[in-house]
Design an enzyme around this catalytic site. Structure first.
Site, short mmCIF file in Angstrom:
data_model
loop_
_atom_site.label_atom_id
_atom_site.label_comp_id
_atom_site.label_asym_id
_atom_site.label_seq_id
_atom_site.Cartn_x
_atom_site.Cartn_y
_atom_site.Cartn_z
N HIS A 308 -1.42 6.48 4.94
CA HIS A 308 -0.62 6.88 3.79
C HIS A 308 -0.26 8.35 3.94
O HIS A 308 -1.05 9.15 4.44
CB HIS A 308 -1.41 6.67 2.48
CG HIS A 308 -0.57 6.72 1.25
ND1 HIS A 308 -0.20 7.89 0.65
CD2 HIS A 308 -0.02 5.72 0.49
CE1 HIS A 308 0.53 7.64 -0.41
NE2 HIS A 308 0.66 6.33 -0.54
N ASP A 366 -0.18 -0.99 -0.30
CA ASP A 366 1.03 -1.75 -0.01
C ASP A 366 0.73 -2.96 0.88
O ASP A 366 1.39 -3.99 0.76
CB ASP A 366 2.07 -0.85 0.67
CG ASP A 366 2.52 0.28 -0.22
OD1 ASP A 366 2.84 0.00 -1.39
OD2 ASP A 366 2.53 1.44 0.22
#
Length: 432
Positions: A308, A366
């Site tokens: 991320h 995600d």
């Protein structure tokens, strides 16, 4: 903002300038450069605003190195495990967890504002049938200011409150109707006897021939998806909402601007990109090939859904989302779904590989949310609209905070100009 006694010294052409340094309750100190141009005649240069604080806020804090996400001081994993989405909405909007009576009143207000003005149904039908659901959401949310005139005055506290409740309540209906329109099915009206997540699932999947009753595991998973995406500090779409609101634009226009920004694949489309990667891999036996490609610096392939930009450690949202993913997959079964089989095996292989641990490339929120939404039956085109439903409360909370900030002023970034200097105009006949 309390006055801080720290200063930073900046030297330009032999002249010193003392700049105030503010110390936050958490995070790094911030150098205040608001008077730098007036005092020294220079701007700062920070493309992407990666080192610039554009506001002060009390809503959300992220420590990427620690893998920490706090809403009003509460860790996201606690909220996702012990709370539910509408309670988190209340927390973000008002700063404190509600009492039982406050929560009951808040849930009642949201639940009883989920219907859309009936004329808006015609607005949906003005779009082409193959319109992307995000295109529909941008248009419909922006058009709400044409239907709800009594909640567009940003200087009126009560109208701001009404707009906030309306947006949180109606966004699931807008997203569900955008989906229904895209697949050629009739719109399903909301029901007041259902919770927020179950109501959304029913509006997406119910048809006149057969009602849809959401399984509690699926409703809980959807509620967690909403909760884990409710706010994420000053990201691109939130900053867009704040910049739009700085001009005094009505709340519906500001949230429509946030949806438009979220639509970008670098922002809201991460879980869709992850699922597309899983489909590209195709079968479990091809995973070693793609793992090798991910390790090859010269290969453009990257494992989507791992690592991320903000979190340099574990994504604090991922642990709770993985629990929901496991529950959903156990409920629905994955033995006949090759994409979900690839996801489970890729997760296992990557977590066991020292390379990814050293690079801190752990599965993020995600990766798991895309798996859950796919298993529920949502097409990838609906992933970002669902993200928008969840993020609406964060945008509204940030919008309300900015409107009431005494330091509030219209946003006007500066630039490093590299174009031509003043030139004289030459008539077209004289140009060679």
């Amino acid at each position: 903002m309390a006055e801080d006694k720290k200063t930073a010294k900046l030297t330009i052409d032999g002249k010193d300038y003392d700049l105030p340094v503010h110390t936050p309750t958490a995070g790094p100190d911030v150098i205040d450069i608001r008077k730098l141009y007036a005092q020294a005649g220079v701007f700062t240069y920070d493309p992407g605003f990666t080192s610039t604080a554009a506001c002060d806020s009390t809503i959300t804090f992220i420590d990427g190195d620690k893998g920490e996400l706090l809403h009003r001081g509460y860790p996201i994993d606690q909220l996702a495990s012990k709370s539910h989405f509408l309670e988190v909405c209340y927390l973000l909007l008002y700063g404190e967890l509600p009492t039982a009576a406050q929560l009951e009143d808040f849930e009642f207000r949201v639940t009883n504002h989920t219907m859309l003005h009936e004329q808006m149904m015609n607005f949906f039908r003005g779009f082409r049938r193959d319109a992307h659901p995000m295109a529909i959401m941008v248009g419909v949310v922006g058009a709400m200011s044409a239907f709800y005139h009594d909640s567009t005055n940003v200087n009126d506290a009560w109208e701001r409150e009404v707009a906030s409740i309306r947006l949180i309540a109606k966004m699931p209906t807008i997203a569900a109707w955008a989906y229904k329109y895209s697949v050629g099915q009739p719109f399903v009206y909301p029901r007041n006897d259902l919770d927020y997540a179950s109501n959304f699932l029913r509006m997406c999947f119910s048809v006149p021939a057969e009602d849809y009753v959401a399984n509690p595991i699926l409703s809980r998973a959807m509620d967690r998806i909403f909760t884990l995406h409710a706010d994420h500090e000053q990201n691109a779409s939130t900053s867009t909402v704040r910049l739009a609101s700085s001009s005094g634009a009505n709340p519906f226009a500001c949230i429509a601007a946030g949806i438009a920004c979220l639509w970008g694949p670098a922002h809201g489309g991460a879980n869709q990109a992850c699922l597309e990667m899983l489909r590209e891999i195709g079968t479990v036996d091809r995973i070693p090939e793609y793992i090798a490609r991910a390790k090859d610096k010269d290969d453009p392939f990257r494992l989507m859904g791992f690592g991320h930009r903000v979190y340099k450690n574990h994504d604090p949202r991922a642990t709770v989302m993985k629990e929901s993913a496991d529950e959903v997959l156990d409920l629905l079964g994955i033995e006949n779904n090759p994409t979900l089989q690839v996801a489970k095996e890729l997760e296992r292989v990557a977590l066991a590989d020292p390379y990814f641990a050293e690079k801190k490339l752990f599965p993020n929120v995600d990766f798991y949310s895309g798996i859950i939404l796919d298993a529920m039956g949502f097409p990838t085109a609906m992933f970002t609209p669902i993200f928008a439903v969840a993020r609406t409360v964060g945008w509204i909370s940030q919008w309300k905070e900015q409107i009431s900030d005494p330091q509030h002023k219209i946003g006007r970034p500066r630039q490093l100009y590299l174009g031509e200097t003043t030139r004289d105009y030459v008539d077209v006949e004289k140009r060679g």
